[in-house]
Write an enzyme that holds these catalytic residues in place. Structure first.
Site, short mmCIF file in Angstrom:
data_model
loop_
_atom_site.label_atom_id
_atom_site.label_comp_id
_atom_site.label_asym_id
_atom_site.label_seq_id
_atom_site.Cartn_x
_atom_site.Cartn_y
_atom_site.Cartn_z
N HIS A 1 0.84 -1.30 -0.02
CA HIS A 1 -0.22 0.16 -0.10
C HIS A 1 0.92 1.19 -0.06
O HIS A 1 0.35 2.31 0.50
CB HIS A 1 -0.88 -0.06 1.20
CG HIS A 1 -1.56 -1.25 1.43
ND1 HIS A 1 -1.17 -2.23 2.31
CD2 HIS A 1 -2.57 -1.89 0.89
CE1 HIS A 1 -1.89 -3.26 2.46
NE2 HIS A 1 -2.87 -3.15 1.48
FE1 FES Z 1 0.26 -1.93 3.63
FE2 FES Z 1 2.95 -2.01 3.79
S1 FES Z 1 1.75 -0.47 3.39
S2 FES Z 1 1.24 -3.33 4.50
#
Ligand code: FES
Length: 145
Positions: free
Chosen positions: A110
């Site tokens: 993410h």
């Molecule tokens: Fe979501 Fe690393 S940014 S698990």
């Protein structure tokens, strides 16, 4: 195994290795002068997570570069390689990896971005990458756990 020993002698400046401890990847990076300087220059007020997340020092200690490493051993950054968002393994250990905008680690799940002290700088991760319990048992050996 409850604890492991790692010989750091073969890890040259600018290199990183990953070892496993209690089923978790442990990121070990032999940081360059530049990486250390960059981490030191960041004002603490810019850090989303102000805590060192280092069980080897006082709980709640500030996330200075010094508090993220062992005294006198600042080139060595030793961390649990698990993103504090949802547990993916960030990139940044292998040569050629995308290290993200801050030159540290980048989580592809993410988009969390960690700096050269493993501190969260941008993205959804709430905490800095955690430091495992460890100690130097000689100049170039560490015991994790
Ligand atoms: Fe979501 Fe690393 S940014 S698990």
């Amino acid at each position: 195994l409850a604890s492991i020993e790692v010989d750091l002698a073969p890890v040259e400046e600018g290199q990183a290795i990953t070892v496993m401890w209690r089923g978790k990847p442990i990121f070990i990076r032999h940081r360059t002068e530049k990486e250390i300087e960059e981490a030191k220059e960041v004002p603490l007020s810019e850090l989303p997570d102000p805590e060192a997340r280092n069980p080897n020092i006082d709980e709640g200690a500030p996330a200075t570069d010094a508090n993220r490493t062992a005294e006198g051993k600042e080139p060595w950054l030793i961390m649990i390689g698990i993103c504090t968002h949802l547990g993916c393994i960030p990139k940044g250990q292998a040569p050629g990896d995308n290290k993200g905008e801050y030159g540290g680690w980048f989580c592809p799940c993410h988009g969390s971005q960690y700096d050269t002290a493993g501190r969260i700088r941008k993205g959804p991760a709430p905490e800095n990458l955690w430091i495992p319990p460890y100690e130097f048992t000689s100049d170039t050996n560490i015991k994790i756990g």
